[in-house]
Design a protein around this motif. Structure first.
Motif, PDB file in Angstrom:
ATOM      1  N   PHE A  77       0.935  -1.114   0.003  1.00  0.00           N
ATOM      2  CA  PHE A  77      -0.162  -0.097   0.060  1.00  0.00           C
ATOM      3  C   PHE A  77       0.756   1.256   0.018  1.00  0.00           C
ATOM      4  CE2 PHE A  77      -2.033   3.377   2.350  1.00  0.00           C
ATOM      5  CZ  PHE A  77      -3.013   3.824   1.693  1.00  0.00           C
ATOM      6  N   ALA A  78       1.835   1.224   0.690  1.00  0.00           N
ATOM      7  CA  ALA A  78       2.782   2.336   0.819  1.00  0.00           C
ATOM      8  C   ALA A  78       3.366   2.909  -0.377  1.00  0.00           C
ATOM      9  CB  ALA A  78       3.959   2.369   1.854  1.00  0.00           C
ATOM     10  N   GLY A  79       3.833   1.628  -0.964  1.00  0.00           N
ATOM     11  CA  GLY A  79       4.573   1.877  -2.619  1.00  0.00           C
ATOM     12  C   GLY A  79       3.445   2.384  -3.568  1.00  0.00           C
ATOM     13  N   LEU A  80       2.127   1.763  -3.472  1.00  0.00           N
ATOM     14  CA  LEU A  80       0.997   2.308  -4.365  1.00  0.00           C
ATOM     15  C   LEU A  80       0.704   3.756  -3.753  1.00  0.00           C
ATOM     16  CD1 LEU A  80      -1.048  -0.897  -4.597  1.00  0.00           C
ATOM     17  CD2 LEU A  80       0.288   0.271  -6.505  1.00  0.00           C
ATOM     18  N   ALA A  81       0.505   4.064  -2.680  1.00  0.00           N
ATOM     19  CA  ALA A  81       0.269   5.412  -2.303  1.00  0.00           C
ATOM     20  C   ALA A  81       1.516   6.469  -2.676  1.00  0.00           C
ATOM     21  CB  ALA A  81       0.115   5.562  -0.686  1.00  0.00           C
ATOM     22  N   ARG A  91      -7.536  11.377   1.217  1.00  0.00           N
ATOM     23  CA  ARG A  91      -7.234  10.451   0.071  1.00  0.00           C
ATOM     24  C   ARG A  91      -6.516   9.071   0.685  1.00  0.00           C
ATOM     25  NH1 ARG A  91      -6.269  12.312  -5.399  1.00  0.00           N
ATOM     26  NH2 ARG A  91      -7.616  14.204  -5.834  1.00  0.00           N
ATOM     27  N   THR A  92      -5.736   9.403   1.744  1.00  0.00           N
ATOM     28  CA  THR A  92      -4.746   8.407   2.097  1.00  0.00           C
ATOM     29  C   THR A  92      -5.916   7.139   2.673  1.00  0.00           C
ATOM     30  OG1 THR A  92      -2.614   9.766   2.484  1.00  0.00           O
ATOM     31  CG2 THR A  92      -2.825   7.508   3.611  1.00  0.00           C
ATOM     32  N   VAL A  93      -6.883   7.743   3.709  1.00  0.00           N
ATOM     33  CA  VAL A  93      -7.925   6.951   4.278  1.00  0.00           C
ATOM     34  C   VAL A  93      -8.780   6.181   3.095  1.00  0.00           C
ATOM     35  CG1 VAL A  93      -9.930   6.739   5.799  1.00  0.00           C
ATOM     36  CG2 VAL A  93      -7.728   8.177   6.476  1.00  0.00           C
ATOM     37  N   ALA A  94      -9.192   6.604   2.153  1.00  0.00           N
ATOM     38  CA  ALA A  94     -10.013   6.514   1.110  1.00  0.00           C
ATOM     39  C   ALA A  94      -9.158   5.374   0.246  1.00  0.00           C
ATOM     40  CB  ALA A  94     -10.499   7.531   0.186  1.00  0.00           C
ATOM     41  N   GLY A  95      -7.829   5.637   0.122  1.00  0.00           N
ATOM     42  CA  GLY A  95      -7.017   4.697  -0.669  1.00  0.00           C
ATOM     43  C   GLY A  95      -6.955   3.419   0.260  1.00  0.00           C
ATOM     44  N   GLY A  96      -6.659   3.660   1.511  1.00  0.00           N
ATOM     45  CA  GLY A  96      -6.706   2.239   2.573  1.00  0.00           C
ATOM     46  C   GLY A  96      -7.834   1.552   2.336  1.00  0.00           C
ATOM     47  N   ALA A  98      -9.837   1.256  -0.276  1.00  0.00           N
ATOM     48  CA  ALA A  98     -10.017   0.779  -1.551  1.00  0.00           C
ATOM     49  C   ALA A  98      -8.902  -0.575  -1.418  1.00  0.00           C
ATOM     50  CB  ALA A  98      -9.735   1.585  -2.319  1.00  0.00           C
ATOM     51  N   TRP A  99      -7.816  -0.117  -0.762  1.00  0.00           N
ATOM     52  CA  TRP A  99      -6.825  -1.349  -0.928  1.00  0.00           C
ATOM     53  C   TRP A  99      -7.277  -2.563   0.058  1.00  0.00           C
ATOM     54  CZ3 TRP A  99      -3.060  -3.081  -3.248  1.00  0.00           C
ATOM     55  CH2 TRP A  99      -2.275  -4.263  -2.817  1.00  0.00           C
ATOM     56  N   GLY A 100      -7.992  -2.382   1.263  1.00  0.00           N
ATOM     57  CA  GLY A 100      -8.759  -3.450   1.692  1.00  0.00           C
ATOM     58  C   GLY A 100      -9.726  -4.187   1.116  1.00  0.00           C
ATOM     59  N   VAL A 101     -10.501  -3.575   0.376  1.00  0.00           N
ATOM     60  CA  VAL A 101     -11.446  -4.164  -0.651  1.00  0.00           C
ATOM     61  C   VAL A 101     -10.895  -4.960  -1.607  1.00  0.00           C
ATOM     62  CG1 VAL A 101     -13.411  -3.889  -2.266  1.00  0.00           C
ATOM     63  CG2 VAL A 101     -13.404  -2.611  -0.023  1.00  0.00           C
ATOM     64  N   ALA A 102      -9.601  -4.475  -2.369  1.00  0.00           N
ATOM     65  CA  ALA A 102      -8.863  -5.166  -3.224  1.00  0.00           C
ATOM     66  C   ALA A 102      -8.340  -6.252  -2.840  1.00  0.00           C
ATOM     67  CB  ALA A 102      -7.906  -4.147  -3.872  1.00  0.00           C
ATOM     68  N   THR A 103      -7.940  -6.188  -1.482  1.00  0.00           N
ATOM     69  CA  THR A 103      -7.161  -7.655  -0.644  1.00  0.00           C
ATOM     70  C   THR A 103      -8.287  -8.548  -0.426  1.00  0.00           C
ATOM     71  OG1 THR A 103      -7.087  -6.766   1.552  1.00  0.00           O
ATOM     72  CG2 THR A 103      -5.329  -6.180   0.254  1.00  0.00           C
ATOM     73  N   TRP A 104      -9.432  -7.926  -0.107  1.00  0.00           N
ATOM     74  CA  TRP A 104     -10.733  -8.847  -0.092  1.00  0.00           C
ATOM     75  C   TRP A 104     -10.871  -9.601  -1.375  1.00  0.00           C
ATOM     76  CZ3 TRP A 104     -15.978  -8.111  -1.988  1.00  0.00           C
ATOM     77  CH2 TRP A 104     -16.855  -9.029  -1.535  1.00  0.00           C
ATOM     78  N   VAL A 105     -10.918  -8.997  -2.214  1.00  0.00           N
ATOM     79  CA  VAL A 105     -11.305  -9.801  -3.720  1.00  0.00           C
ATOM     80  C   VAL A 105     -10.063 -10.812  -4.140  1.00  0.00           C
ATOM     81  CG1 VAL A 105     -11.461  -9.244  -6.295  1.00  0.00           C
ATOM     82  CG2 VAL A 105     -12.787  -7.786  -4.521  1.00  0.00           C
ATOM     83  N   LEU A 106      -9.224 -10.211  -4.071  1.00  0.00           N
ATOM     84  CA  LEU A 106      -7.781 -10.877  -4.460  1.00  0.00           C
ATOM     85  C   LEU A 106      -7.617 -12.235  -3.672  1.00  0.00           C
ATOM     86  CD1 LEU A 106      -5.886 -11.434  -6.795  1.00  0.00           C
ATOM     87  CD2 LEU A 106      -4.187  -9.882  -5.607  1.00  0.00           C
ATOM     88  N   TYR A 141      -9.690  -3.032   7.917  1.00  0.00           N
ATOM     89  CA  TYR A 141      -8.192  -3.283   7.958  1.00  0.00           C
ATOM     90  C   TYR A 141      -7.810  -1.956   7.134  1.00  0.00           C
ATOM     91  CZ  TYR A 141      -3.888  -4.406   5.547  1.00  0.00           C
ATOM     92  OH  TYR A 141      -2.289  -4.309   5.069  1.00  0.00           O
ATOM     93  N   GLY A 142      -8.145  -1.800   5.905  1.00  0.00           N
ATOM     94  CA  GLY A 142      -7.739  -0.471   4.944  1.00  0.00           C
ATOM     95  C   GLY A 142      -8.111   0.721   5.740  1.00  0.00           C
ATOM     96  N   LEU A 143      -9.173   0.851   6.306  1.00  0.00           N
ATOM     97  CA  LEU A 143      -9.563   2.387   7.061  1.00  0.00           C
ATOM     98  C   LEU A 143      -8.485   2.391   8.033  1.00  0.00           C
ATOM     99  CD1 LEU A 143     -11.532   4.292   7.698  1.00  0.00           C
ATOM    100  CD2 LEU A 143     -12.267   2.991   9.507  1.00  0.00           C
TER     101      LEU A 143
END
Length: 156
Positions: A77-81, A91-96, A98-106, A141-143
């Protein structure tokens, strides 16, 4: 020769891996507490089963494995941010999230069921496993990841 990291509005342009580790572990532990409260076998059997640490139930190993996964995903996440130039708390919290949802899917819905099936775990869920409680856990988790990352990126 300079070894500094250039910044964009205070956040590292390449991300802050230390803040990613802190945020990832914090997010994983908060998420782990939710999982223990809502569905203990996920932490006690399914997650440690990924590394043949269960059965029998082993919630301590599950929490350690989960925190380690959180740390690694926090660094990603740090790298992507950093690459995305995330420049504000919102934006960081929203990105977190989104990252949490992406980790759920994948990972939770696709990789984990296949991995558990491949090793013959008794905790193998159906494939795919788009379980709504797991979506909630990963969003939390992402939040936490995003919030802790934003709060610590300047101090670690």
């Amino acid at each position: 020769m300079s070894t500094g990291t250039r910044t964009v509005d205070g956040l590292g342009a390449q991300g802050n891996w230390r803040a990613g580790v802190l945020g990832g572990v914090a997010g994983a532990l908060v998420m782990g507490a939710l999982v223990v409260t809502m569905n203990t076998p996920t932490i006690a059997v399914a997650i440690p089963s990924l590394y043949t640490l269960a059965p029998p139930q082993n919630p301590a190993a599950g929490l350690v494995v989960h925190a380690a996964h959180g740390a690694v995903l926090g660094v990603a996440f740090a790298g992507l941010a950093g690459v995305a130039g995330v420049d504000s708390l919102g934006r960081t919290v929203a990105g977190g999230v989104a990252w949490g949802v992406a980790t759920w899917v994948l990972f939770a819905a696709l990789v984990m069921p296949l991995w558990l099936w491949a090793i013959g775990s008794p905790a193998s869920p159906p494939f795919p496993n788009f379980a709504p409680p797991s979506l909630l856990w990963h969003a939390v988790y992402g939040l936490v990841l995003g919030g802790v990352y934003a709060a610590t990126t300047e101090v670690v």
